[in-house]
Design a protein around this motif. Structure first.
Motif, PDB file in Angstrom:
ATOM      1  N   HIS A   1       0.547  14.130   0.365  1.00  0.00           N
ATOM      2  CA  HIS A   1       0.730  14.448  -1.046  1.00  0.00           C
ATOM      3  C   HIS A   1       0.143  13.361  -1.928  1.00  0.00           C
ATOM      4  O   HIS A   1       0.041  12.198  -1.534  1.00  0.00           O
ATOM      5  CB  HIS A   1       2.230  14.619  -1.365  1.00  0.00           C
ATOM      6  CG  HIS A   1       2.914  15.633  -0.511  1.00  0.00           C
ATOM      7  ND1 HIS A   1       2.734  16.982  -0.665  1.00  0.00           N
ATOM      8  CD2 HIS A   1       3.777  15.486   0.524  1.00  0.00           C
ATOM      9  CE1 HIS A   1       3.466  17.637   0.228  1.00  0.00           C
ATOM     10  NE2 HIS A   1       4.110  16.754   0.962  1.00  0.00           N
ATOM     11  N   ASP A   2      -0.242  13.739  -3.129  1.00  0.00           N
ATOM     12  CA  ASP A   2      -0.735  12.765  -4.090  1.00  0.00           C
ATOM     13  C   ASP A   2       0.415  11.881  -4.553  1.00  0.00           C
ATOM     14  O   ASP A   2       1.561  12.333  -4.664  1.00  0.00           O
ATOM     15  CB  ASP A   2      -1.343  13.471  -5.307  1.00  0.00           C
ATOM     16  CG  ASP A   2      -2.636  14.190  -4.971  1.00  0.00           C
ATOM     17  OD1 ASP A   2      -3.312  13.769  -4.020  1.00  0.00           O
ATOM     18  OD2 ASP A   2      -2.960  15.177  -5.654  1.00  0.00           O
ATOM     19  N   LEU A   3       0.116  10.614  -4.806  1.00  0.00           N
ATOM     20  CA  LEU A   3       1.111   9.704  -5.341  1.00  0.00           C
ATOM     21  C   LEU A   3       1.516  10.166  -6.737  1.00  0.00           C
ATOM     22  O   LEU A   3       0.669  10.517  -7.551  1.00  0.00           O
ATOM     23  CB  LEU A   3       0.533   8.290  -5.396  1.00  0.00           C
ATOM     24  CG  LEU A   3       1.425   7.193  -5.944  1.00  0.00           C
ATOM     25  CD1 LEU A   3       2.659   7.010  -5.072  1.00  0.00           C
ATOM     26  CD2 LEU A   3       0.629   5.880  -6.028  1.00  0.00           C
ATOM     27  N   VAL A   4       2.810  10.172  -6.999  1.00  0.00           N
ATOM     28  CA  VAL A   4       3.326  10.665  -8.271  1.00  0.00           C
ATOM     29  C   VAL A   4       3.933   9.502  -9.057  1.00  0.00           C
ATOM     30  O   VAL A   4       4.691   8.701  -8.493  1.00  0.00           O
ATOM     31  CB  VAL A   4       4.396  11.761  -8.046  1.00  0.00           C
ATOM     32  CG1 VAL A   4       4.999  12.204  -9.370  1.00  0.00           C
ATOM     33  CG2 VAL A   4       3.788  12.942  -7.312  1.00  0.00           C
ATOM     34  N   PRO A   5       3.653   9.403 -10.350  1.00  0.00           N
ATOM     35  CA  PRO A   5       4.238   8.330 -11.165  1.00  0.00           C
ATOM     36  C   PRO A   5       5.652   8.689 -11.616  1.00  0.00           C
ATOM     37  O   PRO A   5       5.900   8.969 -12.785  1.00  0.00           O
ATOM     38  CB  PRO A   5       3.275   8.239 -12.356  1.00  0.00           C
ATOM     39  CG  PRO A   5       2.789   9.645 -12.528  1.00  0.00           C
ATOM     40  CD  PRO A   5       2.706  10.218 -11.141  1.00  0.00           C
ATOM     41  N   ASP A   6       6.574   8.680 -10.682  1.00  0.00           N
ATOM     42  CA  ASP A   6       7.943   9.073 -11.004  1.00  0.00           C
ATOM     43  C   ASP A   6       8.891   7.896 -10.824  1.00  0.00           C
ATOM     44  O   ASP A   6       8.485   6.787 -10.475  1.00  0.00           O
ATOM     45  CB  ASP A   6       8.383  10.273 -10.154  1.00  0.00           C
ATOM     46  CG  ASP A   6       8.297  10.007  -8.652  1.00  0.00           C
ATOM     47  OD1 ASP A   6       8.110   8.838  -8.252  1.00  0.00           O
ATOM     48  OD2 ASP A   6       8.413  10.973  -7.878  1.00  0.00           O
ATOM     49  N   SER A   7      10.169   8.153 -11.081  1.00  0.00           N
ATOM     50  CA  SER A   7      11.154   7.072 -11.013  1.00  0.00           C
ATOM     51  C   SER A   7      11.297   6.522  -9.598  1.00  0.00           C
ATOM     52  O   SER A   7      11.600   5.333  -9.419  1.00  0.00           O
ATOM     53  CB  SER A   7      12.507   7.563 -11.533  1.00  0.00           C
ATOM     54  OG  SER A   7      12.891   8.780 -10.925  1.00  0.00           O
ATOM     55  N   ALA A   8      11.047   7.361  -8.582  1.00  0.00           N
ATOM     56  CA  ALA A   8      11.129   6.880  -7.196  1.00  0.00           C
ATOM     57  C   ALA A   8      10.027   5.869  -6.912  1.00  0.00           C
ATOM     58  O   ALA A   8      10.261   4.834  -6.264  1.00  0.00           O
ATOM     59  CB  ALA A   8      11.027   8.059  -6.228  1.00  0.00           C
ATOM     60  N   SER A   9       8.824   6.132  -7.400  1.00  0.00           N
ATOM     61  CA  SER A   9       7.711   5.203  -7.191  1.00  0.00           C
ATOM     62  C   SER A   9       7.944   3.892  -7.938  1.00  0.00           C
ATOM     63  O   SER A   9       7.670   2.808  -7.417  1.00  0.00           O
ATOM     64  CB  SER A   9       6.400   5.845  -7.661  1.00  0.00           C
ATOM     65  OG  SER A   9       6.102   7.004  -6.907  1.00  0.00           O
ATOM     66  N   VAL A  10       8.462   4.001  -9.174  1.00  0.00           N
ATOM     67  CA  VAL A  10       8.779   2.788  -9.943  1.00  0.00           C
ATOM     68  C   VAL A  10       9.842   1.975  -9.218  1.00  0.00           C
ATOM     69  O   VAL A  10       9.731   0.748  -9.074  1.00  0.00           O
ATOM     70  CB  VAL A  10       9.253   3.149 -11.364  1.00  0.00           C
ATOM     71  CG1 VAL A  10       9.747   1.902 -12.096  1.00  0.00           C
ATOM     72  CG2 VAL A  10       8.135   3.805 -12.159  1.00  0.00           C
TER      73      VAL A  10
ATOM     74  N   VAL B   1       0.850  -1.188   0.000  1.00  0.00           N
ATOM     75  CA  VAL B   1       0.000   0.000   0.000  1.00  0.00           C
ATOM     76  C   VAL B   1       0.890   1.244   0.000  1.00  0.00           C
ATOM     77  O   VAL B   1       1.634   1.485   0.960  1.00  0.00           O
ATOM     78  CB  VAL B   1      -0.933   0.023   1.235  1.00  0.00           C
ATOM     79  CG1 VAL B   1      -1.846   1.247   1.178  1.00  0.00           C
ATOM     80  CG2 VAL B   1      -1.750  -1.257   1.325  1.00  0.00           C
ATOM     81  N   PHE B   2       0.829   1.999  -1.077  1.00  0.00           N
ATOM     82  CA  PHE B   2       1.571   3.256  -1.130  1.00  0.00           C
ATOM     83  C   PHE B   2       0.980   4.229  -0.117  1.00  0.00           C
ATOM     84  O   PHE B   2      -0.235   4.427  -0.064  1.00  0.00           O
ATOM     85  CB  PHE B   2       1.470   3.891  -2.525  1.00  0.00           C
ATOM     86  CG  PHE B   2       2.603   3.552  -3.443  1.00  0.00           C
ATOM     87  CD1 PHE B   2       3.883   4.034  -3.215  1.00  0.00           C
ATOM     88  CD2 PHE B   2       2.375   2.742  -4.550  1.00  0.00           C
ATOM     89  CE1 PHE B   2       4.923   3.731  -4.076  1.00  0.00           C
ATOM     90  CE2 PHE B   2       3.411   2.441  -5.423  1.00  0.00           C
ATOM     91  CZ  PHE B   2       4.698   2.928  -5.177  1.00  0.00           C
ATOM     92  N   ASP B   3       1.828   4.846   0.672  1.00  0.00           N
ATOM     93  CA  ASP B   3       1.384   5.888   1.594  1.00  0.00           C
ATOM     94  C   ASP B   3       2.131   7.162   1.245  1.00  0.00           C
ATOM     95  O   ASP B   3       3.294   7.339   1.588  1.00  0.00           O
ATOM     96  CB  ASP B   3       1.652   5.486   3.048  1.00  0.00           C
ATOM     97  CG  ASP B   3       1.123   6.511   4.039  1.00  0.00           C
ATOM     98  OD1 ASP B   3       0.504   7.501   3.592  1.00  0.00           O
ATOM     99  OD2 ASP B   3       1.325   6.320   5.250  1.00  0.00           O
ATOM    100  N   ALA B   4       1.455   8.044   0.530  1.00  0.00           N
ATOM    101  CA  ALA B   4       2.099   9.284   0.087  1.00  0.00           C
ATOM    102  C   ALA B   4       1.946  10.411   1.095  1.00  0.00           C
ATOM    103  O   ALA B   4       2.290  11.559   0.817  1.00  0.00           O
ATOM    104  CB  ALA B   4       1.512   9.715  -1.265  1.00  0.00           C
ATOM    105  N   GLY B   5       1.400  10.090   2.278  1.00  0.00           N
ATOM    106  CA  GLY B   5       1.233  11.123   3.293  1.00  0.00           C
ATOM    107  C   GLY B   5       0.207  12.156   2.861  1.00  0.00           C
ATOM    108  O   GLY B   5      -0.890  11.827   2.417  1.00  0.00           O
TER     109      GLY B   5
ATOM    110  N   ARG C   1      10.522   1.943  -6.033  1.00  0.00           N
ATOM    111  CA  ARG C   1       9.979   1.325  -4.819  1.00  0.00           C
ATOM    112  C   ARG C   1       9.228   0.043  -5.145  1.00  0.00           C
ATOM    113  O   ARG C   1       9.356  -0.975  -4.429  1.00  0.00           O
ATOM    114  CB  ARG C   1       9.055   2.315  -4.110  1.00  0.00           C
ATOM    115  CG  ARG C   1       8.463   1.777  -2.807  1.00  0.00           C
ATOM    116  CD  ARG C   1       9.572   1.462  -1.800  1.00  0.00           C
ATOM    117  NE  ARG C   1       9.070   0.730  -0.664  1.00  0.00           N
ATOM    118  CZ  ARG C   1       8.494   1.289   0.417  1.00  0.00           C
ATOM    119  NH1 ARG C   1       8.344   2.613   0.465  1.00  0.00           N
ATOM    120  NH2 ARG C   1       8.080   0.558   1.425  1.00  0.00           N
ATOM    121  N   LEU C   2       8.487   0.049  -6.212  1.00  0.00           N
ATOM    122  CA  LEU C   2       7.761  -1.159  -6.606  1.00  0.00           C
ATOM    123  C   LEU C   2       8.709  -2.286  -7.002  1.00  0.00           C
ATOM    124  O   LEU C   2       8.477  -3.454  -6.686  1.00  0.00           O
ATOM    125  CB  LEU C   2       6.805  -0.861  -7.758  1.00  0.00           C
ATOM    126  CG  LEU C   2       5.520  -0.122  -7.412  1.00  0.00           C
ATOM    127  CD1 LEU C   2       4.627  -0.025  -8.634  1.00  0.00           C
ATOM    128  CD2 LEU C   2       4.769  -0.800  -6.277  1.00  0.00           C
TER     129      LEU C   2
END
Length: 392
Positions: free
Chosen positions: A93-102, A87-91, A104-105
């Motif tokens: 802020h909205d979840l962003v489709p960036d290289s950091a999110s990729v 479960v992404f928890d972006a606090g 993390r997955l």
């Protein structure tokens, strides 16, 4: 298959379809299952049985976990599936489709994963798609909001080094859209999906314009499929404002079908033109400046008004055979569901508006109406006229 038979098919029946087209190409929909109805949980779990021996990777965020992912996980437990839930928890802020999110997955994804199941909408869908594509894992999406056309897309728009770039990916293995869940999505997300659908009116005009001027490939069958879906969605406009489930179903079908259209022709042309270039540019600049940006579809809807106005101004430059909507028509449709129709309403000031009009076309090598106006020495003049209309 003749085009009239194709136009008469329900969207769900397009899954797995392959046919020879009058454009000379062989089109295929490499999605195994499409389910759009009230209540999809039983169908979803049944469809996952072939992956029972492996381990599912179920992706959600704090909101979509509560909305639907928890119910999915509870059912998977009951049926004896092995899975890992992330479960992404972006606090705040909205979840962003960036290289950091990729990244993390990729860290969370396990080698024994048999299928990635994303429960959510735009960002989660884009992240699951690119990770599935790069790791060779199949992925499915259980949608929670009718907010964008990316459910059936074959690309993932990602933010890399502060720039929004579209990366090649693949169709999902399956799409599950529960109308009883989607009709209760925040109205801003329903408006976003509607704005994304209306954007096809100018995207199709740009595609035909490009075909006539540059000779770029054009498929009349695919264009008619998209136009047909858009027309049905427009007929449901007032129902969307009332959260009518049938209207929401038509919106979802239009969003899924326009996503499929990109895969049919192997490019985003049927679903993305000048209006998307402007929306992407606005989003990119706002992110660069650390400002909150509107949902993609809301930006696309407003950018469709701008593009329609540009078409009207450049009417004398256009070749015969290019059909485009009027700005008044697009604005009227958006107003009926309470969506924005002026870039100022999105937080785009005059300076940023002019900047986007003059430079959005340079984000990628793609011919659109803006390039035609620029080549004829008219883009700056038309931009000034529109800026005065929107800001004075």
């Amino acid at each position: 298959m003749d085009i009239e038979s194709l136009l008469g098919m329900e969207v769900e029946k397009l899954a797995g379809l392959s046919f020879d087209c009058t454009c000379g190409a062989k089109h295929s929909v490499d999605i195994e299952k499409l389910v759009i109805r009230n209540g999809v949980l039983d169908e979803l779990v049944k469809a996952l049985i072939p992956y029972h021996e492996g381990k599912l990777f179920v992706l959600s965020d704090a909101n979509t976990y509560k909305i639907f992912a928890k119910a999915v996980l509870d059912r998977l437990d009951k049926e004896g599936f092995r899975y890992k839930s992330f479960v992404f928890d972006a606090g705040d802020h909205d979840l962003v489709p960036d290289s950091a999110s990729v990244g993390r997955l990729l860290i969370e994804l396990e080698q024994e994963t048999s299928l990635i199941l994303a429960v959510g909408s735009g960002v989660l869908n884009d992240l699951a798609r690119i990770v599935g594509y790069r790791t060779g894992k199949p992925f499915a999406i259980a949608g929670t909001a009718p907010s964008m056309d990316g459910y059936a897309s074959v690309v993932s728009p990602l933010l890399v080094d502060g720039k929004k770039t579209t990366y090649q990916a693949k169709y999902p293995w399956a799409i599950f859209a529960d109308t009883s869940i989607m009709r209760n999505a925040p109205m801003v997300m329903i408006r976003a999906g509607y704005g994304d659908v209306l954007g096809k009116l100018t995207a199709l005009a740009d595609w035909k314009l490009t075909n006539i001027i540059t000779g770029e490939f054009y498929c009349e069958t695919t264009a008619r499929l998209v136009q047909n879906a858009v027309d049905k969605c427009i007929m449901s406009t007032d129902g969307l404002a009332a959260r009518d489930e049938g209207a929401v179903r038509n919106l979802i079908k239009a969003l899924v079908l326009t996503g499929i259209s990109m895969g049919l022709v192997g490019m985003p042309r049927p679903a993305s033109g000048t209006e998307h270039q402007l929306a992407h540019y606005w989003e990119m600049k706002m992110i660069e400046e650390g400002r909150e940006h509107p949902l993609h579809g809301n930006a696309v809807g407003t950018a469709t008004v701008v593009t329609a106005m540009l078409y009207e101004l450049s009417a004398d430059l256009l070749p015969a055979g290019v059909n485009y909507p009027t700005a008044e028509r697009v604005s009227g449709l958006l107003r009926r569901i309470g969506a924005s129709v002026n870039p100022r309403e999105l937080g785009i000031d005059r300076e940023h508006f002019v900047d986007a009009m003059m430079n959005a076309m340079n984000m990628r090598d793609k011919y659109t109406l803006m390039r035609l106006c620029d080549a004829r020495g008219k883009l700056a003049e038309y931009t000034d006229i529109m800026a005065r209309r929107f800001y004075d």
